[in-house]
Design a protein around this motif. Structure first.
Motif, PDB file in Angstrom:
ATOM      1  N   LEU A  28     143.896  -0.252  19.602  1.00  9.66           N
ATOM      2  CA  LEU A  28     144.406   1.069  19.221  1.00  9.66           C
ATOM      3  C   LEU A  28     145.283   0.992  17.983  1.00  9.66           C
ATOM      4  O   LEU A  28     145.306   1.907  17.160  1.00  9.66           O
ATOM      5  CB  LEU A  28     145.188   1.681  20.397  1.00  9.66           C
ATOM      6  N   TYR A  84     147.781   5.841  19.724  1.00 12.09           N
ATOM      7  CA  TYR A  84     147.309   7.175  19.350  1.00 12.09           C
ATOM      8  C   TYR A  84     147.490   8.079  20.558  1.00 12.09           C
ATOM      9  O   TYR A  84     146.695   8.027  21.506  1.00 12.09           O
ATOM     10  CB  TYR A  84     145.835   7.070  18.951  1.00 12.09           C
ATOM     11  N   ALA A  85     148.573   8.888  20.542  1.00  8.28           N
ATOM     12  CA  ALA A  85     148.935   9.664  21.738  1.00  8.28           C
ATOM     13  C   ALA A  85     148.544  11.124  21.565  1.00  8.28           C
ATOM     14  O   ALA A  85     149.337  11.941  21.100  1.00  8.28           O
ATOM     15  CB  ALA A  85     150.424   9.522  22.010  1.00  8.28           C
ATOM     16  N   THR A 140     145.861  12.758  24.052  1.00  5.18           N
ATOM     17  CA  THR A 140     145.506  13.342  25.347  1.00  5.18           C
ATOM     18  C   THR A 140     146.736  13.523  26.244  1.00  5.18           C
ATOM     19  O   THR A 140     147.631  12.678  26.264  1.00  5.18           O
ATOM     20  CB  THR A 140     144.488  12.419  26.055  1.00  5.18           C
ATOM     21  N   HIS A 199     145.275  18.269  29.415  1.00  4.36           N
ATOM     22  CA  HIS A 199     144.217  18.534  28.427  1.00  4.36           C
ATOM     23  C   HIS A 199     143.827  17.277  27.661  1.00  4.36           C
ATOM     24  O   HIS A 199     144.697  16.587  27.136  1.00  4.36           O
ATOM     25  CB  HIS A 199     144.674  19.567  27.386  1.00  4.36           C
ATOM     26  N   TRP A 201     146.957   8.572  29.112  1.00 10.52           N
ATOM     27  CA  TRP A 201     145.783   7.768  28.721  1.00 10.52           C
ATOM     28  C   TRP A 201     145.963   6.897  27.482  1.00 10.52           C
ATOM     29  O   TRP A 201     145.300   5.845  27.404  1.00 10.52           O
ATOM     30  CB  TRP A 201     144.503   8.620  28.511  1.00 10.52           C
ATOM     31  N   PRO A 202     146.785   7.267  26.496  1.00 16.36           N
ATOM     32  CA  PRO A 202     146.755   6.455  25.279  1.00 16.36           C
ATOM     33  C   PRO A 202     146.854   4.947  25.547  1.00 16.36           C
ATOM     34  O   PRO A 202     147.761   4.485  26.257  1.00 16.36           O
ATOM     35  CB  PRO A 202     147.965   6.965  24.488  1.00 16.36           C
ATOM     36  N   GLY A 203     145.922   4.185  25.001  1.00 17.03           N
ATOM     37  CA  GLY A 203     145.904   2.730  25.154  1.00 17.03           C
ATOM     38  C   GLY A 203     147.036   2.113  24.338  1.00 17.03           C
ATOM     39  O   GLY A 203     147.313   2.571  23.227  1.00 17.03           O
ATOM     40  N   ASN A 239     147.020   1.589  29.373  1.00 15.39           N
ATOM     41  CA  ASN A 239     146.938   3.029  29.118  1.00 15.39           C
ATOM     42  C   ASN A 239     148.199   3.662  29.699  1.00 15.39           C
ATOM     43  O   ASN A 239     148.604   3.337  30.810  1.00 15.39           O
ATOM     44  CB  ASN A 239     145.684   3.612  29.770  1.00 15.39           C
ATOM     45  N   GLU A 253     137.260   9.282  23.398  1.00 12.00           N
ATOM     46  CA  GLU A 253     136.876   9.732  22.053  1.00 12.00           C
ATOM     47  C   GLU A 253     135.910  10.909  22.121  1.00 12.00           C
ATOM     48  O   GLU A 253     135.020  11.046  21.286  1.00 12.00           O
ATOM     49  CB  GLU A 253     136.263   8.565  21.281  1.00 12.00           C
ATOM     50  N   ASP A 289     134.429  13.537  25.542  1.00 14.34           N
ATOM     51  CA  ASP A 289     133.467  13.521  26.644  1.00 14.34           C
ATOM     52  C   ASP A 289     132.073  13.802  26.069  1.00 14.34           C
ATOM     53  O   ASP A 289     131.901  14.686  25.226  1.00 14.34           O
ATOM     54  CB  ASP A 289     133.876  14.614  27.646  1.00 14.34           C
ATOM     55  N   VAL A 295     130.799  17.404  26.101  1.00 19.60           N
ATOM     56  CA  VAL A 295     131.586  18.240  25.182  1.00 19.60           C
ATOM     57  C   VAL A 295     131.124  17.975  23.735  1.00 19.60           C
ATOM     58  O   VAL A 295     130.972  18.900  22.941  1.00 19.60           O
ATOM     59  CB  VAL A 295     133.098  17.954  25.364  1.00 19.60           C
TER      60      VAL A 295
HETATM   61  C1  LIG Z   1     139.641   4.213  29.023  1.00 15.82           C
HETATM   62  C2  LIG Z   1     140.176   5.416  28.310  1.00 15.82           C
HETATM   63  C3  LIG Z   1     140.944   5.235  27.172  1.00 15.82           C
HETATM   64  C4  LIG Z   1     141.507   6.333  26.518  1.00 15.82           C
HETATM   65  N1  LIG Z   1     142.308   6.137  25.432  1.00 15.82           N
HETATM   66  C5  LIG Z   1     142.929   7.194  24.848  1.00 15.82           C
HETATM   67  C6  LIG Z   1     143.832   6.995  23.765  1.00 15.82           C
HETATM   68  O1  LIG Z   1     144.056   5.881  23.306  1.00 15.82           O
HETATM   69  N2  LIG Z   1     144.448   8.091  23.255  1.00 15.82           N
HETATM   70  C7  LIG Z   1     144.231   9.343  23.720  1.00 15.82           C
HETATM   71  O2  LIG Z   1     144.828  10.287  23.206  1.00 15.82           O
HETATM   72  N3  LIG Z   1     143.350   9.563  24.724  1.00 15.82           N
HETATM   73  C8  LIG Z   1     142.710   8.527  25.315  1.00 15.82           C
HETATM   74  N4  LIG Z   1     141.817   8.732  26.341  1.00 15.82           N
HETATM   75  C9  LIG Z   1     141.571  10.084  26.822  1.00 15.82           C
HETATM   76  C10 LIG Z   1     140.186  10.591  26.478  1.00 15.82           C
HETATM   77  O3  LIG Z   1     140.056  10.835  25.122  1.00 15.82           O
HETATM   78  C11 LIG Z   1     139.885  11.839  27.303  1.00 15.82           C
HETATM   79  O4  LIG Z   1     139.869  11.479  28.658  1.00 15.82           O
HETATM   80  C12 LIG Z   1     138.561  12.430  26.871  1.00 15.82           C
HETATM   81  O5  LIG Z   1     138.672  13.047  25.620  1.00 15.82           O
HETATM   82  C13 LIG Z   1     138.005  13.443  27.896  1.00 15.82           C
HETATM   83  O6  LIG Z   1     138.907  14.451  28.114  1.00 15.82           O
HETATM   84  P1  LIG Z   1     139.354  14.903  29.576  1.00 15.82           P
HETATM   85  O7  LIG Z   1     139.856  13.705  30.284  1.00 15.82           O
HETATM   86  O8  LIG Z   1     140.258  16.047  29.376  1.00 15.82           O
HETATM   87  O9  LIG Z   1     138.050  15.380  30.291  1.00 15.82           O
HETATM   88  P2  LIG Z   1     137.723  16.853  30.772  1.00 15.82           P
HETATM   89  O10 LIG Z   1     137.525  17.717  29.585  1.00 15.82           O
HETATM   90  O11 LIG Z   1     138.706  17.300  31.771  1.00 15.82           O
HETATM   91  O12 LIG Z   1     136.313  16.596  31.434  1.00 15.82           O
HETATM   92  C14 LIG Z   1     136.029  16.799  32.814  1.00 15.82           C
HETATM   93  C15 LIG Z   1     134.613  17.354  32.950  1.00 15.82           C
HETATM   94  O13 LIG Z   1     134.568  18.673  32.417  1.00 15.82           O
HETATM   95  C16 LIG Z   1     133.488  18.822  31.514  1.00 15.82           C
HETATM   96  N5  LIG Z   1     133.876  19.773  30.452  1.00 15.82           N
HETATM   97  C17 LIG Z   1     135.070  19.849  29.800  1.00 15.82           C
HETATM   98  N6  LIG Z   1     135.048  20.830  28.887  1.00 15.82           N
HETATM   99  C18 LIG Z   1     133.816  21.392  28.941  1.00 15.82           C
HETATM  100  C19 LIG Z   1     133.164  22.434  28.225  1.00 15.82           C
HETATM  101  N7  LIG Z   1     133.776  23.100  27.245  1.00 15.82           N
HETATM  102  N8  LIG Z   1     131.903  22.739  28.546  1.00 15.82           N
HETATM  103  C20 LIG Z   1     131.254  22.051  29.499  1.00 15.82           C
HETATM  104  N9  LIG Z   1     131.817  21.031  30.201  1.00 15.82           N
HETATM  105  C21 LIG Z   1     133.072  20.705  29.927  1.00 15.82           C
HETATM  106  C22 LIG Z   1     133.246  17.422  30.968  1.00 15.82           C
HETATM  107  O14 LIG Z   1     131.911  17.271  30.543  1.00 15.82           O
HETATM  108  C23 LIG Z   1     133.560  16.545  32.183  1.00 15.82           C
HETATM  109  O15 LIG Z   1     132.392  16.472  32.976  1.00 15.82           O
HETATM  110  C24 LIG Z   1     141.253   7.647  26.996  1.00 15.82           C
HETATM  111  C25 LIG Z   1     140.443   7.830  28.135  1.00 15.82           C
HETATM  112  C26 LIG Z   1     139.910   6.732  28.788  1.00 15.82           C
HETATM  113  C27 LIG Z   1     139.068   6.948  30.011  1.00 15.82           C
END
Ligand SMILES: Cc1cc2nc3c(=O)[nH]c(=O)nc-3n(C[C@H](O)[C@H](O)[C@H](O)COP(=O)(O)OP(=O)(O)OC[C@H]3O[C@@H](n4cnc5c(N)ncnc54)[C@H](O)[C@@H]3O)c2cc1C
Ligand SMILES: CCCCCCCCCC/C=C\CCCCCC(=O)SCCNC(=O)CCNC(=O)[C@H](O)C(C)(C)COP(=O)(O)OP(=O)(O)OC[C@H]1O[C@@H](n2cnc3c(N)ncnc32)[C@H](O)[C@@H]1OP(=O)(O)O
Length: 663
Positions: free
Chosen positions: A101, A135-136, A138, A142, A175-177, A239, A424, A426, A429
Motif C-alpha cells: 500500500l 490509503y484510507a 473505505t 461505505h 479496511w485500509p491495508g 487491514n 479496488e 467490487d 459495481v
Molecule cells: C483485502 C481487502 C483490502 C482492502 N484494502 C483497502 C485499502 O487499502 N484502502 C481502502 O480504502 N479500502 C480497502 N478495501 C476496501 C475495498 O475497497 C471495499 O471493500 C470495496 O471497494 C467494496 O466496497 P464495499 O465493501 O462497500 O462493498 P459493498 O458495496 O457493500 O458491496 C456489497 C454487495 O453489494 C453490491 N452492490 C453495491 N453497490 C451496488 C450497486 N450500485 N449496484 C449493484 N450492486 C451493488 C456489490 O456487488 C456486493 O455484492 C479493502 C478490502 C479488502 C477486502
C-alpha cells in the motif's frame, strides 16, 4: 545426488523454443533478465523462506512479515537496487504487506493528486521510507459509494488548518491495508467543508503515529480489524480501523491538484475533471489487471505439472496408468485457463500502455480519453480478477485431493487472491460503470464518433445484421470470423439494453431494473477487448521457433472457449447458429490436442522458481510423492506420536466406552 527430472519426457515433446517464449512472457529480453535474476536472488535467500506461513499464529505471522519487509528493504538498500528491481524483489518475496500500500497507493496518490510542492515535500520521505503511508478511503458504512463517505475535513480559517473528524461509527475508516499496525501517515479521504459548504470527497495527508515511539497521535484511534479468510494468506496484512476526533492538520496537507482551498478560505477547482480524485484507483486497477496473469499462471503451472505427474485408471497390460492430463475433460478445464493466463498477460501489457498514454494526455490537459481509460481499467479489472479467482479454484480441483493440502500452494493462493474481486472496486459495481459508458456511447451514436476500444460501434449497422460465414470447423481459426462474432455479440447486447432502457421514463430507474442485463453487456464488451488485443498481438513479429504458432493456438483456445461458454449470448442475439456453435466446439477439441504436447513447456515459459510457486505439486522436477510424504512429517501435529490432549480428551473417552460396553 543427481536430481531426476520426472517431467523430462514431457519437456522433450515440446515443439517450440521455450527460451524465446520466456522473453515473450516477460515482455522483453531486459524484463526477462531482471525477473530471472531477482527471482533467483529471493529464492536462494533463507531470509525469504515462506513455507511455514500457514502454520503460524496471527501474531507470529505478522511479526515475520515485518521482519521480511525490513529485510527486503535492507537488501534493496545494500545492493543499490533500482526502483524496477526493488519492485520485482517485493513481488517475488510474495507476501502481502504494508509495503504494497505504501508503494502501490500512498506514493501514487501523492504523485497523481499532489501539487508540485506537495510532491517535493512528501515523496523524498516516502521513497526513503522515513514515513510509511496507507490509503484510507473505505469506511465501515461505505466502500463502493465513495460519494457517500462521511469523514469530514472542515477548514478553520482562524488557524489555517483542516479539522479531520469521524462524526459517526459508520464513518470509521475500515479496511485500509497497512493502517492497522504500521502506517505513520495516511491519505485519508474526507468530505471537504469550507465556509459551511460541502465540496465532496478529497484526499488529505494525515499523520497517524509518532515518528519517535509509534504511538497514535492525539485524536487518533487506530487498530487492526481482525482475522481474514484463510490460513496465512492475507492475514500478513494489517487491514485497519481508524477514527479521527477533531484532528488538526495544516491546510497544505490537502492534496490540491484537483481543487484548492486558499488561505482566505476560498474553494477553487482546477481545470481538470473532478474524477481525477479517483485517479489512484484507476492506476491500481491497471496494476491489478497486470497481476491477474501472474496469479493465474502460477495456479495453472501447478495444475499442469501435477496433471502430467498424476496417473489414474487406464493401465493396459500392466503398463502405466493414464496421465490425468490426457483426459479430454481435464484438458477442457485446464487448457482454457492456460490460454487465459497468456491472454491476461497481453491485456495487462496493453492496459499499461493505455494508462501511460492517458497520463501523458492528462499532463497536456487532454482529457478526452479519460472515460475510456476508466471503463477499460474498471471492466478489465473486474473480468480478469473474477476469471483468475475462479481459475485458481478450478486448478485446486484439477489437482484432486492433494490440491486441498496447503503444501499444494493453491489454498493460500486462492485466499490471498480472491479479495481482488472486491478491493479496488467490487467487480459488479465496476461492470456497471462499463455499462454506463456503453449506454452513453450508444445514445450518442451519430453525434459523437466512437473511438478506441469502442470503435467497433461505428459499424453498428453492419454488426446488427451480419451473418457468421463459418462453414467448417477450421473456419473458426480465421481471426476476422472470430472478431466479427465477438463484435456483433457485444454490439447487439448493448443496443438491446439501450432499447429496453428507452422504455423507462426515468433512465436511472431503468438502469437499476435492467442492471443484470447491463452487466452481461459489459462482460461481452470487455471479453471483446481481450480477444481483439490478443489477435493484435499476434499480428506483430514474434521471434523464436514455433513461438507464434503456440500463441495462435492459445489465442484460438481462449476465444473459442469464451464462445462456447457464452454460446447462449451468441445464439440468442443471432450472431451464430447452433451449427456454428457445434463447429466451434469441434475446433476447440482439436486445439486441445495441439496444445497437449506443449503444455509443460508452456508453463515452464513462466520461468517461476520453486520458491515462488510454493507448491509441492508444481515443483519443476515433478518429484511430487516423496516431497508430499516428507512434508507431512514436518507438520507440528506430528512432533509427537501421541497428540497433546490424549490424556485429557481421548483416553477418558476410550475408557468410558469400555465401561459402557460391559454394562
Ligand atoms: C483485502 C481487502 C483490502 C482492502 N484494502 C483497502 C485499502 O487499502 N484502502 C481502502 O480504502 N479500502 C480497502 N478495501 C476496501 C475495498 O475497497 C471495499 O471493500 C470495496 O471497494 C467494496 O466496497 P464495499 O465493501 O462497500 O462493498 P459493498 O458495496 O457493500 O458491496 C456489497 C454487495 O453489494 C453490491 N452492490 C453495491 N453497490 C451496488 C450497486 N450500485 N449496484 C449493484 N450492486 C451493488 C456489490 O456487488 C456486493 O455484492 C479493502 C478490502 C479488502 C477486502
Ligand atoms: C501467496 C501470496 C501472494 C502475495 C501477492 C501479493 C500481492 C498483493 C497485491 C495487493 C494489491 C493491492 C492491495 C489492495 C489494495 C486495495 C485498495 C482499495 O481497495 S482502495 C479503495 C477502492 N475503492 C473503490 O474502488 C471504490 C469503488 N467506487 C468507485 O470507484 C466510485 O464510487 C464509483 C465509480 C463506483 C461511482 O462513483 P460516482 O462518483 O458515484 O460516479 P458516477 O457513477 O456518478 O460517475 C460520475 C462520472 O465519473 C466517472 N468516473 C467514475 N469513476 C471514475 C474514475 N475512476 N476515473 C474517471 N472517471 C470516473 C463516471 O464514468 C461518470 O462519468 P459520466 O461521463 O458522468 O457518466
Amino acid at each position: 545426488m543427481e536430481r531426476v527430472d520426472h517431467l523430462a519426457h514431457e519437456r522433450n515433446k515440446s515443439e517450440f523454443d521455450v527460451d524465446a517464449m520466456k522473453i515473450v512472457w516477460a515482455g522483453s529480453p531486459h524484463a526477462f533478465e531482471l525477473s530471472d535474476r531477482i527471482s533467483k536472488l529471493v529464492a536462494s535467500d533463507p531470509g525469504f523462506r515462506k513455507d511455514n506461513r500457514t502454520m503460524l499464529s496471527r501474531k507470529d505471522l505478522f511479526k515475520n512479515t515485518l521482519r521480511k519487509a525490513a529485510y527486503a528493504w535492507k537488501t534493496i538498500v545494500d545492493l543499490h537496487l533500482s526502483e524496477e528491481e526493488a519492485a520485482k524483489l517485493r513481488f517475488y518475496v510474495d507476501e502481502p504487506a504494508y509495503t504494497d500500500l505504501h508503494w502501490g497507493m500512498f506514493v501514487p496518490a501523492i504523485k497523481g493528486q499532489g501539487t508540485d510542492e506537495q510532491q517535493q515535500k512528501w515523496l523524498p520521505l516516502a521513497y526513503k521510507m522515513q514515513i510509511i503511508g496507507c490509503y484510507a478511503q473505505t469506511e465501515l458504512g461505505h466502500g463502493s459509494n465513495v460519494q457517500g463517505l462521511e469523514t469530514t475535513a472542515t477548514f478553520d480559517p482562524q488557524t489555517d488548518e483542516f479539522i479531520i473528524h469521524s462524526p459517526t461509527l459508520t464513518s470509521s475508516k475500515w479496511w485500509p491495508g497497512g493502517l492497522g499496525k504500521v502506517a505513520t501517515h495516511a491519505i485519508a479521504y474526507a468530505r471537504l467543508i469550507v465556509g459551511g459548504r460541502d465540496y465532496g470527497v478529497n484526499g488529505f495527508i494525515v499523520q497517524l503515529r509518532s515518528l519517535e515511539d509509534h504511538s497514535p497521535l492525539p485524536g487518533i484511534t487506530v487498530g487492526d480489524i481482525g482475522m481474514k479468510f484463510g490460513n496465512g494468506a492475507y492475514n500478513t496484512m494489517d487491514n485497519g480501523v481508524l477514527q479521527f476526533d477533531h484532528v488538526r492538520i495544516p491546510r497544505d496537507q490537502m492534496l490540491m491538484r484537483v481543487s484548492q482551498v486558499t488561505r482566505e478560505g476560498k474553494y477553487k477547482q482546477s481545470d481538470v475533471p473532478r474524477q481525477l480524485v479517483y485517479g489512484t484507483m484507476v492506476y491500481v486497477r491497471q496494476t491489478i489487471v497486470a497481476d491477474a496473469s501472474c496469479a493465474l499462471s502460477r495456479a495453472v503451472c501447478i495444475a499442469t505439472r501435477y496433471s502430467a505427474v498424476r496417473r489414474q485408471f487406464g493401465s493396459q497390460n500392466g503398463g502405466p496408468e493414464t496421465q490425468v492430463i490426457d483426459y479430454k475433460t481435464q484438458q477442457s478445464r485446464l487448457f482454457p485457463l492456460l490460454a487465459s493466463a497468456y491472454a491476461f498477460r497481453f491485456i495487462g501489457e496493453w492496459l499499461k500502455w493505455l494508462y501511460t498514454d492517458v497520463t501523458q494526455r492528462l499532463q497536456a490537459n487532454d482529457f478526452s480519453t479519460l472515460p475510456e481509460a476508466h471503463a477499460c481499467t474498471a471492466g478489465l479489472k473486474s473480468l480478469t480478477t473474477t476469471a483468475t479467482a475462479d481459475g485458481i479454484e478450478e486448478c485446486r480441483k484439477l489437482c484432486g485431493g492433494h490440491g486441498y493440502l496447503c503444501s499444494s500452494g493453491l489454498p493460500e493462493l486462492f485466499a490471498v487472491y480472491v479479495p481482488a474481486c472486491t478491493y479496488e472496486g467490487d467487480n459488479t459495481v465496476l461492470l456497471l460503470q462499463v455499462a454506463r459508458f456503453l449506454m452513453k456511447t450508444v445514445s450518442q451514436l451519430g453525434v459523437k464518433k466512437p473511438v478506441g476500444t469502442i470503435g467497433y460501434m461505428t459499424r453498428v449497422d453492419h454488426l446488427m445484421q451480419c451473418r457468421c460465414g463459418v462453414q467448417r470447423a477450421e473456419d473458426w481459426l480465421n481471426p476476422s470470423a472470430l472478431l466479427e462474432a465477438f463484435e456483433a455479440r457485444a454490439a447487439r447486447m448493448s443496443v438491446a439494453c439501450a432499447q429496453n432502457l428507452s422504455n423507462f421514463d426515468n433512465p436511472e430507474e431503468g438502469f437499476a431494473e435492467l442492471s443484470a442485463d447491463l452487466v452481461e453487456a459489459a462482460v461481452a464488451h470487455c471479453q471483446l477487448i481481450i480477444v481483439s488485443k490478443f489477435i493484435e498481438k499476434l499480428q506483430q513479429e514474434i521471434p523464436g521457433k514455433g513461438v507464434k504458432q503456440q500463441l495462435e493456438v492459445l489465442c484460438n483456445i481462449y476465444t473459442l472457449f469464451l464462445l462456447h461458454k457464452h454460446q447462449g449470448d451468441f445464439l440468442s442475439t443471432g450472431c451464430i447458429t447452433p451449427k456454428h456453435a457445434s463447429l466451434a466446439n469441434d475446433q476447440l477439441r482439436s486445439l486441445y490436442s495441439q496444445v497437449r504436447p506443449n503444455a509443460i513447456a508452456l508453463v515452464d515459459a513462466f520461468n517461476y522458481t520453486d520458491h515462488f510457486l510454493g507448491s509441492i505439486l508444481g515443483c519443476y522436477d515433478g518429484n511430487v510423492y516423496p516431497k508430499l510424504y516428507e512434508a507431512a512429517w514436518e507438520d507440528p501435529l506430528n512432533d509427537s506420536v501421541v497428540p497433546d490432549g490424549y490424556h485429557q480428551y481421548i483416553r477418558p473417552l476410550l475408557k468410558q466406552q469400555i465401561r459402557t460396553a460391559r454394562l
